[in-house]
Design an enzyme around this catalytic site. Structure first.
Site, PDB file in Angstrom:
ATOM      1  N   ARG A  39       0.822  -1.219   0.000  1.00 53.53           N
ATOM      2  CA  ARG A  39       0.000   0.000   0.000  1.00 53.53           C
ATOM      3  C   ARG A  39       0.853   1.265   0.000  1.00 53.53           C
ATOM      4  O   ARG A  39       1.920   1.301   0.613  1.00 53.53           O
ATOM      5  CB  ARG A  39      -0.893  -0.013   1.250  1.00 53.53           C
ATOM      6  CG  ARG A  39      -1.738   1.220   1.404  1.00 53.53           C
ATOM      7  CD  ARG A  39      -2.676   1.111   2.587  1.00 53.53           C
ATOM      8  NE  ARG A  39      -3.853   0.295   2.282  1.00 53.53           N
ATOM      9  CZ  ARG A  39      -4.848   0.088   3.140  1.00 53.53           C
ATOM     10  NH1 ARG A  39      -4.801   0.592   4.349  1.00 53.53           N
ATOM     11  NH2 ARG A  39      -5.882  -0.646   2.785  1.00 53.53           N
ATOM     12  N   GLU A  60      -3.934  -8.469  -4.171  1.00 52.15           N
ATOM     13  CA  GLU A  60      -5.371  -8.736  -4.291  1.00 52.15           C
ATOM     14  C   GLU A  60      -5.636 -10.217  -4.584  1.00 52.15           C
ATOM     15  O   GLU A  60      -6.593 -10.786  -4.079  1.00 52.15           O
ATOM     16  CB  GLU A  60      -5.997  -7.855  -5.372  1.00 52.15           C
ATOM     17  CG  GLU A  60      -6.161  -6.400  -4.962  1.00 52.15           C
ATOM     18  CD  GLU A  60      -7.076  -6.215  -3.755  1.00 52.15           C
ATOM     19  OE1 GLU A  60      -7.977  -7.045  -3.560  1.00 52.15           O
ATOM     20  OE2 GLU A  60      -6.864  -5.261  -2.993  1.00 52.15           O
ATOM     21  N   THR A  66      -8.395 -15.050   1.958  1.00 54.69           N
ATOM     22  CA  THR A  66      -7.263 -15.236   2.873  1.00 54.69           C
ATOM     23  C   THR A  66      -7.047 -13.978   3.699  1.00 54.69           C
ATOM     24  O   THR A  66      -7.175 -12.863   3.197  1.00 54.69           O
ATOM     25  CB  THR A  66      -5.978 -15.566   2.059  1.00 54.69           C
ATOM     26  OG1 THR A  66      -6.284 -16.592   1.129  1.00 54.69           O
ATOM     27  CG2 THR A  66      -4.868 -16.041   2.957  1.00 54.69           C
ATOM     28  N   TYR A 105      -6.112 -22.559  -1.836  1.00 49.93           N
ATOM     29  CA  TYR A 105      -6.789 -22.162  -3.081  1.00 49.93           C
ATOM     30  C   TYR A 105      -5.767 -22.069  -4.226  1.00 49.93           C
ATOM     31  O   TYR A 105      -5.501 -20.998  -4.777  1.00 49.93           O
ATOM     32  CB  TYR A 105      -7.539 -20.833  -2.900  1.00 49.93           C
ATOM     33  CG  TYR A 105      -8.530 -20.869  -1.780  1.00 49.93           C
ATOM     34  CD1 TYR A 105      -9.796 -21.429  -1.970  1.00 49.93           C
ATOM     35  CD2 TYR A 105      -8.197 -20.395  -0.521  1.00 49.93           C
ATOM     36  CE1 TYR A 105     -10.703 -21.496  -0.925  1.00 49.93           C
ATOM     37  CE2 TYR A 105      -9.111 -20.463   0.533  1.00 49.93           C
ATOM     38  CZ  TYR A 105     -10.352 -21.012   0.316  1.00 49.93           C
ATOM     39  OH  TYR A 105     -11.246 -21.079   1.341  1.00 49.93           O
ATOM     40  N   TYR A 143     -14.474  -7.934  -8.803  1.00 53.69           N
ATOM     41  CA  TYR A 143     -13.966  -7.253  -7.612  1.00 53.69           C
ATOM     42  C   TYR A 143     -12.481  -6.921  -7.757  1.00 53.69           C
ATOM     43  O   TYR A 143     -12.053  -5.787  -7.518  1.00 53.69           O
ATOM     44  CB  TYR A 143     -14.182  -8.098  -6.351  1.00 53.69           C
ATOM     45  CG  TYR A 143     -13.383  -7.542  -5.195  1.00 53.69           C
ATOM     46  CD1 TYR A 143     -13.828  -6.418  -4.503  1.00 53.69           C
ATOM     47  CD2 TYR A 143     -12.150  -8.088  -4.838  1.00 53.69           C
ATOM     48  CE1 TYR A 143     -13.074  -5.847  -3.486  1.00 53.69           C
ATOM     49  CE2 TYR A 143     -11.386  -7.533  -3.824  1.00 53.69           C
ATOM     50  CZ  TYR A 143     -11.860  -6.420  -3.154  1.00 53.69           C
ATOM     51  OH  TYR A 143     -11.101  -5.859  -2.156  1.00 53.69           O
ATOM     52  N   ASP A 161     -16.819  -6.244  -2.355  1.00 51.63           N
ATOM     53  CA  ASP A 161     -16.704  -7.620  -1.891  1.00 51.63           C
ATOM     54  C   ASP A 161     -17.660  -7.822  -0.713  1.00 51.63           C
ATOM     55  O   ASP A 161     -18.494  -6.951  -0.418  1.00 51.63           O
ATOM     56  CB  ASP A 161     -15.253  -7.940  -1.513  1.00 51.63           C
ATOM     57  CG  ASP A 161     -14.787  -7.120  -0.314  1.00 51.63           C
ATOM     58  OD1 ASP A 161     -15.542  -6.235   0.143  1.00 51.63           O
ATOM     59  OD2 ASP A 161     -13.673  -7.376   0.176  1.00 51.63           O
ATOM     60  N   CYS A 213     -16.312  -2.194  11.039  1.00 50.07           N
ATOM     61  CA  CYS A 213     -17.637  -2.795  10.805  1.00 50.07           C
ATOM     62  C   CYS A 213     -17.451  -4.287  10.515  1.00 50.07           C
ATOM     63  O   CYS A 213     -17.740  -4.779   9.427  1.00 50.07           O
ATOM     64  CB  CYS A 213     -18.344  -2.092   9.649  1.00 50.07           C
ATOM     65  SG  CYS A 213     -20.098  -2.486   9.591  1.00 50.07           S
ATOM     66  N   CYS A 220     -19.068   0.326  16.563  1.00 51.21           N
ATOM     67  CA  CYS A 220     -19.821   1.517  16.147  1.00 51.21           C
ATOM     68  C   CYS A 220     -19.324   2.807  16.807  1.00 51.21           C
ATOM     69  O   CYS A 220     -19.285   3.860  16.142  1.00 51.21           O
ATOM     70  CB  CYS A 220     -21.311   1.317  16.414  1.00 51.21           C
ATOM     71  SG  CYS A 220     -21.978  -0.107  15.526  1.00 51.21           S
ATOM     72  N   CYS A 223     -16.772   4.421  14.580  1.00 51.60           N
ATOM     73  CA  CYS A 223     -17.062   4.347  13.150  1.00 51.60           C
ATOM     74  C   CYS A 223     -17.347   5.742  12.585  1.00 51.60           C
ATOM     75  O   CYS A 223     -18.139   6.500  13.151  1.00 51.60           O
ATOM     76  CB  CYS A 223     -18.264   3.449  12.907  1.00 51.60           C
ATOM     77  SG  CYS A 223     -18.707   3.353  11.168  1.00 51.60           S
ATOM     78  N   CYS A 229     -25.666   5.826  10.010  1.00 50.58           N
ATOM     79  CA  CYS A 229     -25.864   4.383   9.872  1.00 50.58           C
ATOM     80  C   CYS A 229     -27.236   3.979  10.427  1.00 50.58           C
ATOM     81  O   CYS A 229     -27.488   4.053  11.631  1.00 50.58           O
ATOM     82  CB  CYS A 229     -24.767   3.624  10.611  1.00 50.58           C
ATOM     83  SG  CYS A 229     -25.016   1.836  10.538  1.00 50.58           S
TER      84      CYS A 229
HETATM   85 FE1  SF4 Z   1     -20.984  -0.671  10.860  1.00 47.54          FE
HETATM   86 FE2  SF4 Z   1     -22.905   1.168  11.098  1.00 47.54          FE
HETATM   87 FE3  SF4 Z   1     -21.629   0.347  13.258  1.00 47.54          FE
HETATM   88 FE4  SF4 Z   1     -20.362   1.823  11.453  1.00 47.54          FE
HETATM   89  S1  SF4 Z   1     -22.057   2.454  12.751  1.00 47.54           S
HETATM   90  S2  SF4 Z   1     -19.568   0.001  12.483  1.00 47.54           S
HETATM   91  S3  SF4 Z   1     -21.284   1.111   9.548  1.00 47.54           S
HETATM   92  S4  SF4 Z   1     -22.944  -0.890  11.957  1.00 47.54           S
END
Ligand code: SF4
Length: 384
Positions: A39, A60, A66, A105, A143, A161, A213, A220, A223, A229
């Site tokens: 990256r 990828e 994996t 695989y 993907y 994905d 997530c 959350c 997040c 959300c």
């Molecule tokens: Fe996932 Fe929603 Fe929680 Fe964020 S707020 S971790 S998007 S469930």
């Protein structure tokens, strides 16, 4: 829970939600991007640095099915040995398969080699940046093509994905199973792609699904999408995606026959080039029938000897689970065509799939003639 907030979210269009959501995600990514050997960090992408498409592609392919932690040492060994597409295209296929051993695989490794040869031979050693052209290459599906196009070339492609599907089904509280909701999720994901930073956006989505997530116990409170959300606002993030309980995999059964020489060497052979574990080394085995009932028995052994049952190893493949009886015998016979004795002190360096390694470990442990694995307690047959 705050139903007003949910209603507000649901009445906003995708486009209205998308700009703010994308900006929040990218801000979060700036602070929380994982450092990965393939990256280029967001701080370096900003002035124009881009990753080598070869490294993006290789990572990828390795990451399909994996975990990142498993992939990193394989990736580093691969790029040290084959630093670019030309060197991988010119490599000996058996050596590539050997370097892949343990990653699983194995059809991925064969496709990887074929793809390298095509890129080197037909594309002047350069990956195409076009989604459609990428998908014509071996081992590259929608993907992977989108991930390469976005990360390596900053094409505005949505790499979708299972992680992305899970996140978006939660953010939008999608009340349908993923299989039905897929067109809707594609539209939502595409609307979120940042036109100026598609590569950072794709990797931010990957990191959000992998570190915040997550399938179980989503984090959350940390997040960036908590405020919009719907699943969080309804206090039921783990309810989504709907109906994702996987049916049990069918069980198959087979047997592996571990022949051991007086020196401790183990008889190996190369499996046929196509099919599961194709082209990989291993002890002789039976076919893996679709039936679970009934033991295989020593009658199926490749030659007559005093075969002893050691136990069973279990392994889960993509489409089925396998119970493999492990039999062992001591013998001085000469190897057959395509077979060889692998010296005991070289077994660790043989390129064996993990299933075959487990079977050999069990047979050696039961025989008690190797430090390769510890013998089971009480002399009982073992299950691994
Ligand atoms: Fe996932 Fe929603 Fe929680 Fe964020 S707020 S971790 S998007 S469930």
């Amino acid at each position: 829970m705050p139903s007003v907030a949910v209603a507000q979210i649901q009445t906003r269009t995708i486009e209205q939600c998308a700009g703010d959501s994308t900006a929040r995600l990218l801000d979060w990514y700036e602070e929380n991007a994982r450092q990965l050997p393939w990256r280029v960090a967001p701080v370096s992408r900003r002035p124009g640095e881009r990753p080598d498409p070869y490294r993006v592609w290789l990572s990828e392919i390795m990451l399909q099915q994996t975990r990142v932690a498993t992939v990193i040492p394989y990736f580093e060994r691969f790029v040290a040995r084959w630093p670019d597409i030309a060197s991988l295209a010119a490599a000996d296929e058996a050596e590539v398969m050997s370097a892949w051993a343990g990653l699983g695989y194995y059809s991925r490794a064969r496709s990887l080699k074929r793809c390298a040869e095509i890129i080197a031979g037909q594309h002047g050693g350069r990956f195409p940046c076009d989604l459609a052209k990428l998908q014509t290459l071996p081992g590259i599906g929608p993907y992977t093509a989108a991930a390469i196009a976005a990360i390596a070339f900053d094409e505005p492609a949505a790499a979708i994905d299972g992680n992305v599907e899970r996140v978006l089904s939660r953010v939008h509280a999608i009340a349908e199973p993923i299989a039905i909701a897929r067109p809707k999720i594609r539209k939502l994901a595409q609307a979120l792609v940042d036109a100026k930073r598609p590569g950072d956006f794709a990797q931010a989505m990957m990191d959000l699904g992998a570190t915040v997530c997550t399938p179980k116990s989503p984090d959350c409170p940390n997040c960036p999408w908590q405020a919009e959300c719907a699943a969080f606002l309804r206090d039921e993030p783990e309810k989504y995606p709907i109906g994702t309980t996987k049916p049990a995999k069918p069980m198959r059964r087979g047997a592996a026959f571990i022949a051991i020489e007086a020196s401790g060497a183990v008889l190996l052979e190369r499996r046929p080039p196509s099919g599961l574990l194709g082209g990989m080394a291993g002890p002789p085995t039976t076919d893996w029938s679709a039936r679970r009932d009934g033991a295989i028995g020593a009658d199926a052994a490749p030659f007559t000897a005093d075969w002893r049952l050691c136990g069973t190893v279990r392994h889960v493949f993509t489409h089925f689970a396998l119970e493999l009886e492990v039999w062992r015998c001591e013998t001085q016979r000469s190897p057959g065509v395509g077979q060889w004795w692998a010296a005991a002190d070289r077994l660790e360096s043989e390129a064996l799939p993990s299933l075959m390694r487990k079977a050999i470990q069990l047979a050696l442990a039961i025989g008690g003639n190797s430090g390769y694995a510890r013998p089971p307690k009480n002399g009982k047959r073992a299950d691994v």
